[in-house]
Design an enzyme around this catalytic site. Structure first.
Site, PDB file in Angstrom:
ATOM      1  CG  ASP A 269      -1.843  -1.146   1.336  1.00  0.00           C
ATOM      2  OD1 ASP A 269      -2.113  -1.743   0.278  1.00  0.00           O
ATOM      3  OD2 ASP A 269      -2.297  -1.468   2.443  1.00  0.00           O
TER       4      ASP A 269
ATOM      5  CB  CYS B  68      12.828   6.840  -0.025  1.00  0.00           C
ATOM      6  SG  CYS B  68      14.507   7.413   0.353  1.00  0.00           S
TER       7      CYS B  68
ATOM      8  CG  HIS C 287      16.112   4.542  -2.443  1.00  0.00           C
ATOM      9  ND1 HIS C 287      15.244   5.600  -2.345  1.00  0.00           N
ATOM     10  CD2 HIS C 287      15.352   3.465  -2.765  1.00  0.00           C
ATOM     11  CE1 HIS C 287      14.015   5.179  -2.602  1.00  0.00           C
ATOM     12  NE2 HIS C 287      14.063   3.885  -2.859  1.00  0.00           N
TER      13      HIS C 287
ATOM     14  CG  ASN D  71      12.804   1.025  -4.467  1.00  0.00           C
ATOM     15  OD1 ASN D  71      12.444   2.017  -3.838  1.00  0.00           O
ATOM     16  ND2 ASN D  71      13.443   1.108  -5.627  1.00  0.00           N
TER      17      ASN D  71
ATOM     18  CG  ASP E 176      10.774 -10.076  -8.538  1.00  0.00           C
ATOM     19  OD1 ASP E 176      11.169 -10.501  -7.438  1.00  0.00           O
ATOM     20  OD2 ASP E 176       9.992  -9.115  -8.660  1.00  0.00           O
TER      21      ASP E 176
ATOM     22  CD  GLU F 220       8.115  -7.642  -0.515  1.00  0.00           C
ATOM     23  OE1 GLU F 220       8.196  -7.088   0.585  1.00  0.00           O
ATOM     24  OE2 GLU F 220       7.148  -8.340  -0.862  1.00  0.00           O
TER      25      GLU F 220
ATOM     26  CG  ASP G 296      16.115  50.989  52.788  1.00  0.00           C
ATOM     27  OD1 ASP G 296      16.363  51.333  53.957  1.00  0.00           O
ATOM     28  OD2 ASP G 296      15.135  51.406  52.137  1.00  0.00           O
TER      29      ASP G 296
ATOM     30  CG  ASN H 131      14.839  55.477  54.305  1.00  0.00           C
ATOM     31  OD1 ASN H 131      15.514  54.599  53.759  1.00  0.00           O
ATOM     32  ND2 ASN H 131      15.372  56.441  55.067  1.00  0.00           N
TER      33      ASN H 131
ATOM     34  CE  LYS I  71      16.215  60.112  50.981  1.00  0.00           C
ATOM     35  NZ  LYS I  71      16.218  61.417  51.693  1.00  0.00           N
TER      36      LYS I  71
ATOM     37  CB  THR J 237      34.080  40.667  30.131  1.00  0.00           C
ATOM     38  OG1 THR J 237      35.106  40.135  29.284  1.00  0.00           O
ATOM     39  CG2 THR J 237      33.685  42.059  29.659  1.00  0.00           C
TER      40      THR J 237
END
EC number: 3.4.22.-
Length: 690
Positions: free
Chosen positions: A88, A97, A254, A278, A291, A316, A574, A578, A580, A610
């Protein structure tokens, strides 16, 4: 919406019945089908529309495709006609493939096939133009829903189709797999083993035919009997050789399916044969046992019938096993369990799964060739506690898979070169540092670093504790990964990068004025000059004070401290609320700042002003912050520049915010030291002050 963190670590290996709904509507296949039936409409999938965007991402169709439902192509469409079989599967105009070879192999295992293709759908009663398929992805099963509109040209399917023109399961399966990966174009080029794993959740194993063990025939025979999926192909040496035909009718580069293995009596000898398919549905081997080869004339009709031999150009064919080894280069096997094919025994395997990431600047350290960054890779602790039955060692299999590279092809992503190394674990229960890898060799490692989706190997090691380090070959390469560890006996695994531990000393009490050092007395004079009589400075005034002092220090290169940094410092120090900073608070902070400056200088190896983000884990740990990889990644995203460097202002900001968050948490976690409980007002107040 902000990114929501989900903890990494070991997970259960899911079963197909738990397939997760993936449609954006949040509805299941059955819910959407019933909704369509009630409305009397056919389903249209907005997630994968019938448009060019679902076909291609880098090109436009060369022919005018028309999306049609099967009922618009033929009068009597069937989902599956006479069972889903390898005949199928015929390839269309798409270079997939590898996928078709995997589907052909899937049809040989009915149990696995029924898992991928749920049986609750057809073109009969209950048809609503909606279908669904289930695929395994990174240790979970996904339910992928599609509509049945398929790309056609002149009323013919353009891509995968069945030899029977009124059968559509294979075309719809290809569409669902295309949706899973983002488009049909994303399916161009690949390895059959990739789809085989997505159809089964199995474990990949690759054999080089020229280097295969003596019992290679028995290995393949056993694999087929156990329901494993098998594919094979011929290597290419250049792009020009791709899909070039050999004199024997085979196609280089393939993907073929291995669909059978058997023996036949021939002139008094038993000949080992192997059956190959295939996916083109044509173009076959023309050598011995093909075949129409003369060898079949010496085989009786009953034997030919048993071997399903017919001289049809259906793609096949049988070939002698010795010819197979001579002409094909690789065999890929997807085992449904990790049992070694060289052994007869079947075991019950324990599986643990880790999901992780390589992130540039924090956990993308590359392989051991790059010592300065290798240690920053994710580290997973593996505890092997029980020997195999009757053995002195513990068997386990490690499979490392990089995630979603096919889906990300449209954004320029390629499959990365990946692998892993395994080290004996020292007694320390922490992330191993650079010096450990400088002086210790690996105990085991993947056979190679290779640009495949998954790298898997079997190992036998004595009971003990080990550190497994998955990595890309080159540093700074980003990807998500899924790491699976299969063991015959239960193995305990733990992510060494998920621990968070804060160790901050109690802030010292400020010295009284008559005991101040000469440095503190100079600060007091400067403070009085800037702050005035109240001896408190605002963020702007603090910025002036700190920059005035730090610019006189010759041992550190830095740009001016930012106003944001000074606001964060005040938020940390702080105590009165406040906004500050009092002089006593400043003195405490100055002692802290001197320690942080020395820390920064230690990791600013080239004195450039850095430090590298790859040193951040060690630097933060020295400052009292052992952080998870995820937190480090967030810090790098927030503070590092494009070159993965932090200047001192960024480093200071990071430390101030970490200490502020840690001290607030410690103050609130009075009963349980791992959790705090906040209402919405408290939560927002907290986040605005860190």
């Amino acid at each position: 919406m902000p990114y929501l963190y989900r903890a990494p670590g070991p997970q259960a290996h899911p079963v197909p019945k738990d397939a997760r709904i993936t449609h954006s509507s949040g509805q299941s296949f059955e819910q959407m089908r019933q909704e369509c039936l009630q409305r009397g409409t056919l389903f249209e999938d907005a997630d994968f529309p019938a448009s060019n965007s679902s076909l291609f991402y880098s090109e436009r169709p060369q022919i005018p495709f028309v999306w049609k439902r099967p009922g618009e192509i033929v009068k009597n469409p069937e989902f599956i006609l006479g069972g889903a079989t390898r005949t199928d599967i015929c390839q269309g105009e798409l270079g997939d493939c590898w996928l078709l070879a995997a589907i052909a192999s899937l049809t040989l295992n009915q149990k696995a096939l029924a898992r991928v293709i749920p049986q609750d759908q057809s073109f009969g009663p209950g048809y609503a133009g909606i279908f669904h398929f289930q695929f395994w992805q990174h240790s979970e099963w996904l339910d992928v829903v599609i509509d049945d509109r398929l790309p056609t040209f002149r009323d013919r399917l353009v891509f995968l189709h069945s030899a029977d023109h009124n059968e559509f399961w294979s075309a719809l399966l290809e569409k669902a797999y295309a949706k899973l990966n983002g488009s049909y174009e994303a399916l161009k080029g690949g390895s059959a083993i990739e789809a085989m794993e997505d159809f089964t959740g199995g474990v990949a194993e690759t054999f080089q035919t020229k280097e295969a063990p003596e019992n290679f025939y028995e290995i393949l025979e056993k694999a087929l009997k156990r329901g494993s999926l098998l594919g094979c192909f011929i290597d290419t040496r250049s792009a020009a050789e791709s899909e070039a035909r050999t004199p024997f009718g085979l196609i280089k580069g393939h993907a073929y399916s291995v669909t059978g293995i058997d023996q036949v009596s021939f002139r008094g000898q038993r000949i080992e044969l192997i059956r190959i398919r295939n996916p083109w549905g044509q173009v076959e081997w023309n050598g011995s046992w093909s075949d129409s080869s003369p060898e079949w004339r010496s085989v009786g009709p009953a034997e030919q019938k048993r071997l399903c031999h017919t001289a049809l150009d259906d793609g096949e064919f049988w070939m002698a096993f010795k010819d197979f080894k001579a002409h094909f280069d690789k065999v890929e096997i997807c085992n449904l369990t990790p049992d070694a094919l060289e052994e007869d025994a079947i075991h019950k395997w324990e599986v643990t799964v880790h999901q992780g990431s390589w992130v540039r600047g924090s956990t993308a350290g590359g392989c051991r060739n790059f010592l300065d960054t290798f240690w920053t890779n994710p580290q997973i602790k593996l505890s092997l506690t029980e020997k195999d039955e009757g053995q002195e060692e513990c068997s386990f299999l490690v499979a490392l898979m990089q995630k979603d590279r096919r889906k990300l092809k449209r954004f320029g992503a390629n499959v990365l070169t990946i692998g892993y190394a395994i080290y004996e674990c020292p007694d320390k229960d922490e992330h191993l540092n650079k010096d450990f890898f400088r002086y210790h060799a690996s105990r085991a490692r993947s056979k190679t670093f290779i640009n495949l989706r998954e790298v898997s190997d079997r190992f036998k090691l004595p009971p003990g504790e080990y550190i497994l380090i998955p990595s890309t070959f080159e540093p700074h390469q980003e990807a998500d990964f899924c790491l699976r560890i299969f063991s015959e006996k239960k193995a305990i695994t733990r992510d060494m990068d998920g621990n968070v531990d804060i160790d901050l000393p109690e802030p010292p009490k400020p010295t009284p004025p008559d005991q101040e050092t000469e440095e503190e007395q100079r600060f007091r004079a400067l403070f009085e000059q800037v702050a005035g009589e109240d001896m408190e400075v605002t963020a702007e005034e603090l910025e002036y004070v700190l920059n005035a002092v730090l610019q006189k220090k010759k041992d550190i290169k830095f740009k001016k401290l930012s106003l944001i940094s000074c606001k964060n410092i005040i938020s940390l120090m702080d105590t009165s609320g406040n906004g500050k900073l009092e002089f006593d608070e400043f003195k405490v902070f100055w002692d802290k700042l001197k320690q942080w400056i020395n820390l920064f200088l230690r990791f600013d190896a080239d004195k450039s002003g850095t430090m590298s983000t790859y040193e951040l884990r060690t630097a933060l740990k020295a400052a009292g912050f052992q952080l998870s990889s995820h937190l480090l990644q967030l810090i790098v995203l927030r503070y590092a520049d494009e070159e993965l460097q932090l200047d001192f202002d960024d480093f200071l900001n990071c430390l101030v915010r970490l200490e502020n968050a840690s001290r607030v948490f410690q103050a609130l976690s009075t009963k349980n030291k791992e959790f705090i409980h906040l209402n919405i007002n408290e939560f927002i107040h907290l986040t605005m002050n860190i």
